[in-house]
Design a protein around this motif. Structure first.
Motif, PDB file in Angstrom:
ATOM      1  N   ARG A   1       0.855  -1.185   0.000  1.00  0.00           N
ATOM      2  CA  ARG A   1       0.000   0.000   0.000  1.00  0.00           C
ATOM      3  C   ARG A   1       0.890   1.234   0.000  1.00  0.00           C
ATOM      4  O   ARG A   1       1.812   1.328   0.812  1.00  0.00           O
ATOM      5  CB  ARG A   1      -0.839  -0.073   1.280  1.00  0.00           C
ATOM      6  CG  ARG A   1      -2.030   0.795   1.299  1.00  0.00           C
ATOM      7  CD  ARG A   1      -2.884   0.432   2.494  1.00  0.00           C
ATOM      8  NE  ARG A   1      -2.527   1.195   3.664  1.00  0.00           N
ATOM      9  CZ  ARG A   1      -3.414   1.695   4.512  1.00  0.00           C
ATOM     10  NH1 ARG A   1      -4.702   1.506   4.327  1.00  0.00           N
ATOM     11  NH2 ARG A   1      -3.038   2.363   5.559  1.00  0.00           N
TER      12      ARG A   1
ATOM     13  N   MET B   1      -4.797  -7.611   7.924  1.00  0.00           N
ATOM     14  CA  MET B   1      -5.454  -6.301   8.003  1.00  0.00           C
ATOM     15  C   MET B   1      -6.249  -6.009   6.730  1.00  0.00           C
ATOM     16  O   MET B   1      -5.730  -6.122   5.617  1.00  0.00           O
ATOM     17  CB  MET B   1      -4.407  -5.182   8.207  1.00  0.00           C
ATOM     18  CG  MET B   1      -3.490  -5.370   9.399  1.00  0.00           C
ATOM     19  SD  MET B   1      -4.326  -5.585  10.982  1.00  0.00           S
ATOM     20  CE  MET B   1      -4.739  -3.923  11.416  1.00  0.00           C
TER      21      MET B   1
ATOM     22  N   ASN C   1      -6.130   6.317   6.638  1.00  0.00           N
ATOM     23  CA  ASN C   1      -6.666   5.004   6.274  1.00  0.00           C
ATOM     24  C   ASN C   1      -6.083   3.866   7.095  1.00  0.00           C
ATOM     25  O   ASN C   1      -5.901   2.743   6.615  1.00  0.00           O
ATOM     26  CB  ASN C   1      -6.491   4.738   4.772  1.00  0.00           C
ATOM     27  CG  ASN C   1      -7.479   5.549   3.959  1.00  0.00           C
ATOM     28  OD1 ASN C   1      -8.624   5.735   4.379  1.00  0.00           O
ATOM     29  ND2 ASN C   1      -7.043   6.059   2.823  1.00  0.00           N
ATOM     30  N   TYR C   2      -5.773   4.164   8.365  1.00  0.00           N
ATOM     31  CA  TYR C   2      -5.440   3.120   9.325  1.00  0.00           C
ATOM     32  C   TYR C   2      -6.711   2.714  10.059  1.00  0.00           C
ATOM     33  O   TYR C   2      -7.586   3.553  10.295  1.00  0.00           O
ATOM     34  CB  TYR C   2      -4.378   3.613  10.328  1.00  0.00           C
ATOM     35  CG  TYR C   2      -2.987   3.246   9.880  1.00  0.00           C
ATOM     36  CD1 TYR C   2      -2.289   2.202  10.492  1.00  0.00           C
ATOM     37  CD2 TYR C   2      -2.396   3.896   8.808  1.00  0.00           C
ATOM     38  CE1 TYR C   2      -1.041   1.834  10.045  1.00  0.00           C
ATOM     39  CE2 TYR C   2      -1.136   3.538   8.358  1.00  0.00           C
ATOM     40  CZ  TYR C   2      -0.463   2.502   8.976  1.00  0.00           C
ATOM     41  OH  TYR C   2       0.769   2.118   8.523  1.00  0.00           O
ATOM     42  N   ILE C   3      -6.795   1.431  10.399  1.00  0.00           N
ATOM     43  CA  ILE C   3      -7.970   0.950  11.127  1.00  0.00           C
ATOM     44  C   ILE C   3      -7.935   1.506  12.551  1.00  0.00           C
ATOM     45  O   ILE C   3      -6.873   1.501  13.188  1.00  0.00           O
ATOM     46  CB  ILE C   3      -7.978  -0.592  11.153  1.00  0.00           C
ATOM     47  CG1 ILE C   3      -7.994  -1.150   9.718  1.00  0.00           C
ATOM     48  CG2 ILE C   3      -9.154  -1.126  11.965  1.00  0.00           C
ATOM     49  CD1 ILE C   3      -7.813  -2.657   9.620  1.00  0.00           C
TER      50      ILE C   3
ATOM     51  N   GLY D   1      -2.314  -0.612  14.826  1.00  0.00           N
ATOM     52  CA  GLY D   1      -1.143  -0.009  14.180  1.00  0.00           C
ATOM     53  C   GLY D   1      -0.770  -0.783  12.940  1.00  0.00           C
ATOM     54  O   GLY D   1      -1.631  -1.379  12.280  1.00  0.00           O
ATOM     55  N   ASP D   2       0.519  -0.778  12.626  1.00  0.00           N
ATOM     56  CA  ASP D   2       1.003  -1.467  11.425  1.00  0.00           C
ATOM     57  C   ASP D   2       1.368  -2.907  11.792  1.00  0.00           C
ATOM     58  O   ASP D   2       2.358  -3.140  12.501  1.00  0.00           O
ATOM     59  CB  ASP D   2       2.219  -0.724  10.862  1.00  0.00           C
ATOM     60  CG  ASP D   2       2.624  -1.271   9.508  1.00  0.00           C
ATOM     61  OD1 ASP D   2       2.843  -2.497   9.396  1.00  0.00           O
ATOM     62  OD2 ASP D   2       2.699  -0.490   8.545  1.00  0.00           O
ATOM     63  N   PHE D   3       0.550  -3.857  11.343  1.00  0.00           N
ATOM     64  CA  PHE D   3       0.754  -5.254  11.735  1.00  0.00           C
ATOM     65  C   PHE D   3       2.138  -5.742  11.316  1.00  0.00           C
ATOM     66  O   PHE D   3       2.857  -6.360  12.090  1.00  0.00           O
ATOM     67  CB  PHE D   3      -0.328  -6.157  11.129  1.00  0.00           C
ATOM     68  CG  PHE D   3      -0.231  -7.570  11.617  1.00  0.00           C
ATOM     69  CD1 PHE D   3      -1.005  -7.997  12.683  1.00  0.00           C
ATOM     70  CD2 PHE D   3       0.656  -8.474  11.036  1.00  0.00           C
ATOM     71  CE1 PHE D   3      -0.889  -9.301  13.168  1.00  0.00           C
ATOM     72  CE2 PHE D   3       0.784  -9.771  11.510  1.00  0.00           C
ATOM     73  CZ  PHE D   3       0.001 -10.185  12.578  1.00  0.00           C
TER      74      PHE D   3
ATOM     75  N   ALA E   1      -8.118  -2.795   5.508  1.00  0.00           N
ATOM     76  CA  ALA E   1      -8.395  -1.384   5.849  1.00  0.00           C
ATOM     77  C   ALA E   1      -9.328  -0.783   4.795  1.00  0.00           C
ATOM     78  O   ALA E   1     -10.549  -0.901   4.903  1.00  0.00           O
ATOM     79  CB  ALA E   1      -7.082  -0.624   5.990  1.00  0.00           C
TER      80      ALA E   1
HETATM   81  N1  URA Z   1      -2.121  -1.842   7.493  1.00  0.00           N
HETATM   82  C1  URA Z   1      -1.926  -2.098   8.810  1.00  0.00           C
HETATM   83  O1  URA Z   1      -1.008  -2.853   9.175  1.00  0.00           O
HETATM   84  N2  URA Z   1      -2.736  -1.511   9.683  1.00  0.00           N
HETATM   85  C2  URA Z   1      -3.742  -0.695   9.328  1.00  0.00           C
HETATM   86  O2  URA Z   1      -4.464  -0.184  10.206  1.00  0.00           O
HETATM   87  C3  URA Z   1      -3.933  -0.431   7.964  1.00  0.00           C
HETATM   88  C4  URA Z   1      -3.101  -1.024   7.056  1.00  0.00           C
END
Ligand code: URA
Ligand code: PRP
Length: 243
Positions: free
Chosen positions: A137, A166, A227-229, A234-236, A168
């Protein structure tokens, strides 16, 4: 825009009175026939609480994510076709009318974060074939870009367990499904296994691919301006691999 608050519910077994059970935020329930949300058990909510916590270190994040992923894989397998299978037990020659899985499967992970789900799939399905699709992304636009795919040659004859923790905006998962369809996989033979989804991403996915079954552990509140959940985790990929 951030959606309204997710529902709160008493969490615990049915036989306990509500007053004996703690309140917790549970998954939203969406009106899409093709979405299966895991049962919001105390165990699942405790695991999600652990991985959502910004103070959870990487070792604990990996351990507790792996446990949720195992639950997702076990539930995902319930959506594969089975046929009757009667066997004889060692006792008095008696038979047991059971079932067995029919058809071939494979996993396909959306790199990088989806690769974190491969181990649980291998633990449940020994020597399962696994394909890879590298989709990233764009950090500024949130639009997905496809870089690479390597899939089993006979994938069009298999059930596909598509793996990404994830969902999103849904852009990456939609792109991955397009790749699978272009290889001849019928839509109804794709199961998307996912840890946390946004309502927006789930809705676009269900609209574009109504025959793909989504199995997720949680539909969260919404998306933020990046556009993060939210509240999300956070960022998985960063938390699992590099942080
Ligand atoms: N990717 C992630 O890891 N977390 C999000 O919230 C959105 C995209
Ligand atoms: C994350 C995640 C999904 C995607 C979700 O991956 O694992 O693939 O973003 O967002 P979307 O639904 O809006 O497309 P990312 O591209 O950040 O790469 P990573 O797996 O390397 O962390």
């Amino acid at each position: 825009p951030v959606a309204e608050r997710a529902p709160s519910q008493c969490v615990g077994p049915d036989y306990k009175a509500a007053s004996e059970k703690p309140q917790a935020t549970v998954s939203k329930q969406l009106d899409h026939e093709n979405v299966t949300v895991l049962s919001q058990t105390p165990q699942l909510i405790a695991l999600l609480t652990m991985i959502r916590d910004k103070n959870t270190n990487r070792a604990d994040f990996i351990f507790h994510s792996n446990r949720i992923i195992r639950l997702l894989v076990e539930e995902g397998l319930n959506h594969l076709p089975v046929i009757p299978h009667t066997i004889t037990t060692p006792v008095n020659g008696l038979t047991y009318a059971g079932v067995k899985f029919e058809g071939k499967i494979c996993g396909v992970s959306i790199m990088r974060a989806g690769e974190a789900m491969e181990q649980a799939l291998r633990e449940c399905c020994r020597s399962v074939r696994i394909g890879k699709i590298l989709i990233q992304r764009d950090e500024d636009t949130s639009k997905p870009r496809l870089f690479y795919d390597k899939l089993p040659e006979d994938i069009s004859n298999r059930w596909v367990l598509l793996l990404d923790p994830m969902l999103a905006t849904g852009g990456s998962a939609l792109m991955a499904v397009d790749v699978l369809l272009s290889k001849g996989v019928p839509e109804e033979r794709i199961l998307f296994l996912n840890l946390i989804a946004s309502p927006e991403g789930t809705a676009s996915f269900a609209k574009k691919f109504p025959k793909v079954r989504i199995v997720t552990s949680f539909i969260d509140q919404g998306l933020n301006e990046k556009n993060y959940i939210v509240p999300g985790l956070g960022d998985f990929g960063d938390r699992f691999y590099t942080l």
